[in-house]
Design an enzyme around this catalytic site. Sequence first.
Site, PDB file in Angstrom:
ATOM      1  N   ARG A 180     -10.447 -11.353  11.608  1.00 57.59           N
ATOM      2  CA  ARG A 180     -10.890 -10.016  11.999  1.00 57.59           C
ATOM      3  C   ARG A 180      -9.794  -9.306  12.763  1.00 57.59           C
ATOM      4  O   ARG A 180     -10.005  -8.802  13.857  1.00 57.59           O
ATOM      5  CB  ARG A 180     -12.159 -10.060  12.860  1.00 57.59           C
ATOM      6  CG  ARG A 180     -13.299 -10.738  12.207  1.00 57.59           C
ATOM      7  CD  ARG A 180     -14.434  -9.747  11.879  1.00 57.59           C
ATOM      8  NE  ARG A 180     -15.493 -10.470  11.241  1.00 57.59           N
ATOM      9  CZ  ARG A 180     -16.580 -10.893  11.889  1.00 57.59           C
ATOM     10  NH1 ARG A 180     -16.776 -10.597  13.137  1.00 57.59           N
ATOM     11  NH2 ARG A 180     -17.478 -11.583  11.246  1.00 57.59           N
TER      12      ARG A 180
ATOM     13  N   ARG B  29     -13.761  -3.815  15.683  1.00 55.48           N
ATOM     14  CA  ARG B  29     -14.204  -2.904  16.736  1.00 55.48           C
ATOM     15  C   ARG B  29     -13.443  -3.012  18.050  1.00 55.48           C
ATOM     16  O   ARG B  29     -13.587  -2.159  18.916  1.00 55.48           O
ATOM     17  CB  ARG B  29     -15.708  -3.095  16.979  1.00 55.48           C
ATOM     18  CG  ARG B  29     -16.536  -2.300  15.985  1.00 55.48           C
ATOM     19  CD  ARG B  29     -17.998  -2.426  16.279  1.00 55.48           C
ATOM     20  NE  ARG B  29     -18.444  -3.789  16.008  1.00 55.48           N
ATOM     21  CZ  ARG B  29     -19.538  -4.336  16.526  1.00 55.48           C
ATOM     22  NH1 ARG B  29     -20.297  -3.660  17.353  1.00 55.48           N
ATOM     23  NH2 ARG B  29     -19.883  -5.575  16.215  1.00 55.48           N
TER      24      ARG B  29
ATOM     25  N   ARG C  11     -14.088   4.118  11.420  1.00 53.84           N
ATOM     26  CA  ARG C  11     -15.453   3.782  11.031  1.00 53.84           C
ATOM     27  C   ARG C  11     -16.383   4.981  11.249  1.00 53.84           C
ATOM     28  O   ARG C  11     -17.264   5.263  10.447  1.00 53.84           O
ATOM     29  CB  ARG C  11     -15.937   2.589  11.842  1.00 53.84           C
ATOM     30  CG  ARG C  11     -17.191   2.018  11.252  1.00 53.84           C
ATOM     31  CD  ARG C  11     -17.820   0.931  12.042  1.00 53.84           C
ATOM     32  NE  ARG C  11     -19.241   0.943  11.708  1.00 53.84           N
ATOM     33  CZ  ARG C  11     -20.110   0.068  12.105  1.00 53.84           C
ATOM     34  NH1 ARG C  11     -19.737  -0.912  12.859  1.00 53.84           N
ATOM     35  NH2 ARG C  11     -21.358   0.177  11.760  1.00 53.84           N
TER      36      ARG C  11
ATOM     37  N   ASP D 281     -15.337  -7.524   3.224  1.00 48.34           N
ATOM     38  CA  ASP D 281     -16.290  -8.458   3.819  1.00 48.34           C
ATOM     39  C   ASP D 281     -16.664  -9.509   2.794  1.00 48.34           C
ATOM     40  O   ASP D 281     -16.531  -9.284   1.582  1.00 48.34           O
ATOM     41  CB  ASP D 281     -17.546  -7.736   4.316  1.00 48.34           C
ATOM     42  CG  ASP D 281     -18.294  -8.603   5.312  1.00 48.34           C
ATOM     43  OD1 ASP D 281     -17.875  -8.681   6.479  1.00 48.34           O
ATOM     44  OD2 ASP D 281     -19.285  -9.257   4.912  1.00 48.34           O
TER      45      ASP D 281
ATOM     46  N   TYR E 178     -26.629 -15.909   3.763  1.00 53.47           N
ATOM     47  CA  TYR E 178     -27.008 -14.507   4.017  1.00 53.47           C
ATOM     48  C   TYR E 178     -27.979 -14.003   2.946  1.00 53.47           C
ATOM     49  O   TYR E 178     -28.915 -13.268   3.234  1.00 53.47           O
ATOM     50  CB  TYR E 178     -25.764 -13.618   4.061  1.00 53.47           C
ATOM     51  CG  TYR E 178     -24.907 -13.878   5.282  1.00 53.47           C
ATOM     52  CD1 TYR E 178     -25.193 -13.252   6.500  1.00 53.47           C
ATOM     53  CD2 TYR E 178     -23.837 -14.760   5.242  1.00 53.47           C
ATOM     54  CE1 TYR E 178     -24.416 -13.497   7.629  1.00 53.47           C
ATOM     55  CE2 TYR E 178     -23.068 -15.012   6.364  1.00 53.47           C
ATOM     56  CZ  TYR E 178     -23.356 -14.377   7.552  1.00 53.47           C
ATOM     57  OH  TYR E 178     -22.604 -14.630   8.673  1.00 53.47           O
TER      58      TYR E 178
HETATM   59  O1  1CP Z   1      -9.872 -10.186   9.320  1.00 47.88           O
HETATM   60  C1  1CP Z   1      -9.915  -9.002   8.930  1.00 47.88           C
HETATM   61  O2  1CP Z   1      -9.396  -8.068   9.533  1.00 47.88           O
HETATM   62  C2  1CP Z   1     -10.555  -8.723   7.586  1.00 47.88           C
HETATM   63  C3  1CP Z   1     -11.883  -8.294   7.678  1.00 47.88           C
HETATM   64  C4  1CP Z   1     -13.098  -9.215   7.637  1.00 47.88           C
HETATM   65  C5  1CP Z   1     -13.277 -10.544   7.241  1.00 47.88           C
HETATM   66  C6  1CP Z   1     -12.220 -11.554   6.865  1.00 47.88           C
HETATM   67  C7  1CP Z   1     -14.365  -8.713   7.952  1.00 47.88           C
HETATM   68  C8  1CP Z   1     -14.619  -7.344   8.418  1.00 47.88           C
HETATM   69  N1  1CP Z   1     -15.302  -9.649   7.662  1.00 47.88           N
HETATM   70  C9  1CP Z   1     -14.667 -10.802   7.244  1.00 47.88           C
HETATM   71  C10 1CP Z   1     -15.282 -12.046   6.792  1.00 47.88           C
HETATM   72  C11 1CP Z   1     -16.695 -12.319   7.174  1.00 47.88           C
HETATM   73  N2  1CP Z   1     -17.783 -11.488   7.153  1.00 47.88           N
HETATM   74  C12 1CP Z   1     -17.163 -13.609   7.525  1.00 47.88           C
HETATM   75  C13 1CP Z   1     -16.298 -14.853   7.498  1.00 47.88           C
HETATM   76  C14 1CP Z   1     -15.479 -14.989   8.721  1.00 47.88           C
HETATM   77  C15 1CP Z   1     -16.276 -15.060  10.002  1.00 47.88           C
HETATM   78  O3  1CP Z   1     -17.003 -16.049  10.166  1.00 47.88           O
HETATM   79  O4  1CP Z   1     -16.151 -14.140  10.808  1.00 47.88           O
HETATM   80  C16 1CP Z   1     -18.542 -13.515   7.785  1.00 47.88           C
HETATM   81  C17 1CP Z   1     -19.497 -14.605   8.204  1.00 47.88           C
HETATM   82  C18 1CP Z   1     -18.931 -12.172   7.539  1.00 47.88           C
HETATM   83  C19 1CP Z   1     -20.301 -11.617   7.618  1.00 47.88           C
HETATM   84  C20 1CP Z   1     -20.326 -10.509   8.573  1.00 47.88           C
HETATM   85  N3  1CP Z   1     -19.902  -9.255   8.267  1.00 47.88           N
HETATM   86  C21 1CP Z   1     -20.616 -10.553   9.946  1.00 47.88           C
HETATM   87  C22 1CP Z   1     -21.032 -11.798  10.724  1.00 47.88           C
HETATM   88  C23 1CP Z   1     -22.489 -11.802  10.953  1.00 47.88           C
HETATM   89  C24 1CP Z   1     -22.986 -13.118  11.514  1.00 47.88           C
HETATM   90  O5  1CP Z   1     -23.715 -13.824  10.814  1.00 47.88           O
HETATM   91  O6  1CP Z   1     -22.664 -13.427  12.679  1.00 47.88           O
HETATM   92  C25 1CP Z   1     -20.432  -9.255  10.454  1.00 47.88           C
HETATM   93  C26 1CP Z   1     -20.668  -8.778  11.853  1.00 47.88           C
HETATM   94  C27 1CP Z   1     -19.963  -8.453   9.368  1.00 47.88           C
HETATM   95  C28 1CP Z   1     -19.508  -7.040   9.398  1.00 47.88           C
HETATM   96  C29 1CP Z   1     -18.043  -6.949   9.612  1.00 47.88           C
HETATM   97  N4  1CP Z   1     -17.124  -7.413   8.697  1.00 47.88           N
HETATM   98  C30 1CP Z   1     -15.863  -7.113   9.152  1.00 47.88           C
HETATM   99  C31 1CP Z   1     -15.986  -6.458  10.420  1.00 47.88           C
HETATM  100  C32 1CP Z   1     -14.840  -5.923  11.231  1.00 47.88           C
HETATM  101  C33 1CP Z   1     -17.350  -6.376  10.703  1.00 47.88           C
HETATM  102  C34 1CP Z   1     -17.976  -5.685  11.891  1.00 47.88           C
HETATM  103  C35 1CP Z   1     -18.209  -4.305  11.394  1.00 47.88           C
HETATM  104  C36 1CP Z   1     -18.369  -3.282  12.424  1.00 47.88           C
HETATM  105  O7  1CP Z   1     -19.189  -3.485  13.326  1.00 47.88           O
HETATM  106  O8  1CP Z   1     -17.723  -2.228  12.289  1.00 47.88           O
END
Ligand code: 1CP
Length: 331
Positions: A2, A6, A15, A52, A129
């Site tokens: 990530r 944020r 965003r 994502d 999910y």
């Molecule tokens: O690393 C980067 O900059 C690339 C962006 C990236 C990646 C690699 C995002 C953006 N998501 C992911 C992978 C992802 N998404 C994973 C695997 C890695 C990890 O465990 O973090 C998972 C489980 C998700 C699912 C997901 N999408 C979650 C987690 C929810 C949970 O179960 O706890 C969340 C919060 C998202 C939304 C998301 N995806 C990415 C971001 C920056 C966000 C937050 C979005 C926001 O609030 O603006």
Amino acid sequence: MRQAGRYLPEYRASRERAGDFLTLCKTPELACEVSLQPLARFPLDAAIVFSDILTIPDAMGLGLSLVEGVGPRFAKPIRTSEDVRCLGEPDPESDLGYVGDAIRLIKRELNDSVPLIGFCGSPWTVATYMIEGGSKHDFTLIKQMLYSEPALLHQLLALLARSSSSYLLAQIEAGADAVMIFDTWGGVLSTPAYHAFSLHYIKQIVTAVNGAVPTIAFTKGGGQWLDSIADIGCSAVGLDWTTDIAKARSRIGARVALQGNMDPAILRADPVTIAAEATAIVEAFGTHPGHVFNLGHGITPDIDPDNVAVLVDTVHSCSATILASPKIDNE
Ligand code: 1CP
């Protein structure tokens, strides 16, 4: 992990302009802008495409939304054999083409300055999910399916493995220089269930990529299965922070590169502590080849970007120091 997100004010602004998270992912110009933001701030060694792991189930028509303060939600979760039977394999060009388009834009902007990482979720993690309907960390429904209808879960996981394979191949075709498979929830499984329901399908994806680019397999909580993970044919194994990286290196480090593994919570500490913790990880790995420094999990929104700058600078300076002094080694 990530890199974009944020914790960066410029991400929050993009965003806001996009209106919501999915529009940000699905608008290649915006996804490109956000992917490059961390690199404009920090001298990072790689970019990762902003997207994502849930794009595949979204493309399968499950109705994904990201609810503020709650996380991802699916309007149509998968609960029955009929639900699984109705799922189709998304076409990486017509259904997920926005990811390839973002990759092409990012590659053009990077102009070979650093490599670009593409990614997908592991079939098991994405299925959690799809079945639970969102972020719900007790895994009641998917474990019920695993133990009472294993054939049905295998059917879903096989579909996800095929979909993820063609998705990663399309990302590689668009220009991704390496691909990473995120298995965030593999660690909640028993050892036999991990091998049968998670690692088996990660291996199918790695096999499909067939060495076209380096592959990185990351299972959060997978420390006790490192030997099996290293054996699936991947180029690198991602480690969360609960694994001792020096021990991991002596166990599997000659077979694969290791990526990791600082606890992202350390980024809440003061700069001196951050520098000391990062240096300890680089020194623990030693002078052997094949260490890709990374956080063991994602950066959280509360992190001060200045602390990330301290981390990146420390990793560069202490890596240079340790490589210049091959005596500092720990077998
Ligand atoms: O690393 C980067 O900059 C690339 C962006 C990236 C990646 C690699 C995002 C953006 N998501 C992911 C992978 C992802 N998404 C994973 C695997 C890695 C990890 O465990 O973090 C998972 C489980 C998700 C699912 C997901 N999408 C979650 C987690 C929810 C949970 O179960 O706890 C969340 C919060 C998202 C939304 C998301 N995806 C990415 C971001 C920056 C966000 C937050 C979005 C926001 O609030 O603006």
